[in-house]
Design a protein around this motif. Structure first.
Motif, PDB file in Angstrom:
ATOM      1  N   UNK A 106      -2.947 -99.288  61.841  1.00  0.00           N
ATOM      2  CA  UNK A 106      -2.690 -99.996  63.086  1.00  0.00           C
ATOM      3  C   UNK A 106      -3.961-100.260  63.882  1.00  0.00           C
ATOM      4  N   UNK A 107      -5.084 -99.811  63.369  1.00  0.00           N
ATOM      5  CA  UNK A 107      -6.353 -99.989  64.074  1.00  0.00           C
ATOM      6  C   UNK A 107      -7.132-101.187  63.560  1.00  0.00           C
ATOM      7  N   UNK A 108      -6.449-102.099  62.851  1.00  0.00           N
ATOM      8  CA  UNK A 108      -7.123-103.241  62.246  1.00  0.00           C
ATOM      9  C   UNK A 108      -7.175-103.070  60.745  1.00  0.00           C
ATOM     10  N   UNK A 109      -7.758-104.028  60.017  1.00  0.00           N
ATOM     11  CA  UNK A 109      -7.851-103.929  58.558  1.00  0.00           C
ATOM     12  C   UNK A 109      -8.507-102.617  58.123  1.00  0.00           C
ATOM     13  N   UNK A 110      -7.889-101.968  57.135  1.00  0.00           N
ATOM     14  CA  UNK A 110      -8.381-100.691  56.624  1.00  0.00           C
ATOM     15  C   UNK A 110      -9.213-100.936  55.371  1.00  0.00           C
ATOM     16  N   UNK A 111     -10.483-100.568  55.403  1.00  0.00           N
ATOM     17  CA  UNK A 111     -11.394-100.773  54.278  1.00  0.00           C
ATOM     18  C   UNK A 111     -11.389 -99.535  53.383  1.00  0.00           C
ATOM     19  N   UNK A 112     -11.255 -99.750  52.077  1.00  0.00           N
ATOM     20  CA  UNK A 112     -11.240 -98.664  51.090  1.00  0.00           C
ATOM     21  C   UNK A 112     -12.184 -99.032  49.955  1.00  0.00           C
ATOM     22  N   UNK A 113     -13.031 -98.094  49.569  1.00  0.00           N
ATOM     23  CA  UNK A 113     -13.955 -98.314  48.468  1.00  0.00           C
ATOM     24  C   UNK A 113     -13.274 -98.148  47.117  1.00  0.00           C
ATOM     25  N   UNK A 114     -13.647 -98.994  46.162  1.00  0.00           N
ATOM     26  CA  UNK A 114     -13.169 -98.893  44.786  1.00  0.00           C
ATOM     27  C   UNK A 114     -14.331 -99.225  43.853  1.00  0.00           C
ATOM     28  N   UNK A 115     -14.141 -99.040  42.568  1.00  0.00           N
ATOM     29  CA  UNK A 115     -15.188 -99.405  41.605  1.00  0.00           C
ATOM     30  C   UNK A 115     -15.344-100.919  41.492  1.00  0.00           C
ATOM     31  N   UNK A 116     -14.403-101.666  42.075  1.00  0.00           N
ATOM     32  CA  UNK A 116     -14.501-103.130  42.099  1.00  0.00           C
ATOM     33  C   UNK A 116     -14.930-103.622  43.478  1.00  0.00           C
ATOM     34  N   UNK A 117     -15.511-102.736  44.288  1.00  0.00           N
ATOM     35  CA  UNK A 117     -15.966-103.114  45.618  1.00  0.00           C
ATOM     36  C   UNK A 117     -15.006-102.660  46.700  1.00  0.00           C
ATOM     37  N   UNK A 118     -15.342-102.980  47.929  1.00  0.00           N
ATOM     38  CA  UNK A 118     -14.517-102.585  49.075  1.00  0.00           C
ATOM     39  C   UNK A 118     -13.352-103.568  49.238  1.00  0.00           C
ATOM     40  N   UNK A 119     -12.149-103.028  49.397  1.00  0.00           N
ATOM     41  CA  UNK A 119     -10.944-103.842  49.602  1.00  0.00           C
ATOM     42  C   UNK A 119     -10.368-103.507  50.976  1.00  0.00           C
ATOM     43  N   UNK A 120      -9.801-104.513  51.634  1.00  0.00           N
ATOM     44  CA  UNK A 120      -9.206-104.301  52.946  1.00  0.00           C
ATOM     45  C   UNK A 120      -7.691-104.485  52.871  1.00  0.00           C
ATOM     46  N   UNK A 121      -6.989-103.655  53.656  1.00  0.00           N
ATOM     47  CA  UNK A 121      -5.531-103.674  53.650  1.00  0.00           C
ATOM     48  C   UNK A 121      -4.989-103.829  55.060  1.00  0.00           C
ATOM     49  N   UNK A 122      -3.856-104.523  55.157  1.00  0.00           N
ATOM     50  CA  UNK A 122      -3.156-104.704  56.415  1.00  0.00           C
ATOM     51  C   UNK A 122      -1.656-104.573  56.149  1.00  0.00           C
ATOM     52  N   UNK A 123      -0.891-104.418  57.214  1.00  0.00           N
ATOM     53  CA  UNK A 123       0.565-104.406  57.077  1.00  0.00           C
ATOM     54  C   UNK A 123       1.053-105.832  56.803  1.00  0.00           C
ATOM     55  N   UNK A 124       2.184-105.948  56.091  1.00  0.00           N
ATOM     56  CA  UNK A 124       2.756-107.262  55.797  1.00  0.00           C
ATOM     57  C   UNK A 124       4.272-107.155  55.779  1.00  0.00           C
ATOM     58  N   UNK A 125       4.940-108.295  55.666  1.00  0.00           N
ATOM     59  CA  UNK A 125       6.398-108.311  55.630  1.00  0.00           C
ATOM     60  C   UNK A 125       6.941-107.545  54.423  1.00  0.00           C
ATOM     61  N   UNK A 126       6.209-107.530  53.327  1.00  0.00           N
ATOM     62  CA  UNK A 126       6.657-106.829  52.129  1.00  0.00           C
ATOM     63  C   UNK A 126       6.215-105.369  52.098  1.00  0.00           C
ATOM     64  N   UNK A 127       5.412-104.955  53.063  1.00  0.00           N
ATOM     65  CA  UNK A 127       4.913-103.575  53.113  1.00  0.00           C
ATOM     66  C   UNK A 127       3.456-103.543  53.514  1.00  0.00           C
ATOM     67  N   UNK A 128       2.567-103.622  52.515  1.00  0.00           N
ATOM     68  CA  UNK A 128       1.128-103.667  52.743  1.00  0.00           C
ATOM     69  C   UNK A 128       0.535-104.793  51.905  1.00  0.00           C
ATOM     70  N   UNK A 129      -0.509-105.413  52.436  1.00  0.00           N
ATOM     71  CA  UNK A 129      -1.206-106.468  51.701  1.00  0.00           C
ATOM     72  C   UNK A 129      -2.659-106.080  51.519  1.00  0.00           C
ATOM     73  N   UNK A 130      -3.156-106.252  50.293  1.00  0.00           N
ATOM     74  CA  UNK A 130      -4.552-105.974  49.984  1.00  0.00           C
ATOM     75  C   UNK A 130      -5.254-107.270  49.604  1.00  0.00           C
ATOM     76  N   UNK A 131      -6.430-107.465  50.164  1.00  0.00           N
ATOM     77  CA  UNK A 131      -7.280-108.593  49.787  1.00  0.00           C
ATOM     78  C   UNK A 131      -8.057-108.171  48.547  1.00  0.00           C
ATOM     79  N   UNK A 132      -7.679-108.716  47.397  1.00  0.00           N
ATOM     80  CA  UNK A 132      -8.330-108.348  46.133  1.00  0.00           C
ATOM     81  C   UNK A 132      -9.679-109.033  45.956  1.00  0.00           C
TER      82      UNK A 132
END
Length: 286
Positions: A106-132
């Motif tokens: 709820x504090x804005x897009x959540x950034x998470x590190x992965x081996x494919x780079x940093x991905x950001x997540x937000x809430x969505x109508x289906x649950x959560x959305x990740x920018x791949x």
């Protein structure tokens, strides 16, 4: 003496994971230990392990830490092998961070590190959305042989941070008739392997400006799973590529475990769907 680990079990459309909190990076799991935890008869059971570690506490997290992503998703397949990304896993990972108070959605897009780079997540109508992020289509033809298909079929390579080969089938009966207890054979073999998706377009393909397909997947290092988030994105991208000019940017993809949404925006692909935490406990690690 066996080591006792706290864990949480979670899933995204049936793609299930064992979540291990290890903020300071003290846990060094062998491939055999990962496989034992993921064993569905003798362990907890799961398609993979999500180790929750601070980006500063894992060598692979240096770039993520530098970009401000506090947490790194150390994802391991059920056979212990490392994977670059997991579209369902990262939503479950974000849900865990949010529900345990380690981070907030709820504090804005959540950034998470992965081996494919940093991905950001937000809430969505289906649950959560990740920018791949950005995706790449490789038009070099790959032949795919699978039990249940009479002849080899051509596949298209799609990279969404990890490698996929997508194969179009003609009918739902062909999709249902596949035997994915046996790993499909790819020719040529991709250098790092690939997940293989088999798709059937809906009839009609597009309704209300939204495309629709069905999919089954064989994940490298795991086998057939009820869902694969990056595979869902790859499947939608492949069908959009085949459909050509005028194909929609929004898709729904039905997998055995449920339904996910895919959006293409300015050369990037976004995946949305549910993420559920099921139960928590402790397990003895041999």
């Amino acid at each position: 003496m066996p080591q006792t680990l706290a864990f949480t079990k979670g899933h995204g459309t049936g793609n299930d994971f064992v979540i291990l909190p290890d903020a300071e990076g003290a846990l060094a799991l062998t491939d055999d230990q990962v496989a034992a935890l993921c064993d569905r008869r003798f362990g907890i059971g799961g398609d993979g392990i999500l180790r929750v570690v601070r980006s500063t506490a894992i060598d692979e997290g240096a770039d993520a830490a530098a970009s401000g992503a506090e947490w790194f998703m150390d994802y391991r397949n059920a056979d212990g092998s490392k994977a670059e990304m997991c579209g369902n896993g990262i939503r479950v990972f974000a849900r865990y961070l949010d529900e345990t108070g380690l981070a907030s959605l709820d504090a804005g897009p959540l950034a998470i590190g992965t081996r494919a780079g940093v991905k950001t997540l937000t809430r969505s109508d289906l649950g959560l959305e990740v920018d791949l992020g950005v995706f790449r289509v490789d038009e070099t033809e790959v032949l795919v042989r699978a039990r249940g298909l009479g002849v080899a079929r051509p596949g298209v390579g799609i990279d969404v941070g990890n490698p996929h080969v997508v194969v179009a089938l003609f009918t739902p009966a062909e999709l249902e008739g596949l035997d994915l207890t046996v790993q499909p054979v790819l020719e040529p073999v991709p250098p790092h392997g690939a997940n293989v998706e088999f798709v059937v377009p809906a009839d009609p393909l597009v309704q209300g400006g939204v495309g629709s397909i069905r999919m089954r997947v064989f994940e490298r290092g795991v086998g057939e799973t009820l869902s694969c988030g990056t595979g869902v994105a790859a499947a939608a991208l492949a069908v959009r590529h085949w459909a050509g000019r005028g194909a929609p940017d929004d898709w729904t993809v039905d997998v055995p475990g449920g339904r996910l949404g895919v959006r293409m925006r300015e050369g990037r692909v976004l995946l949305s769907g549910p993420a559920t935490l099921v139960f928590s406990g402790d397990v003895a690690l041999a």
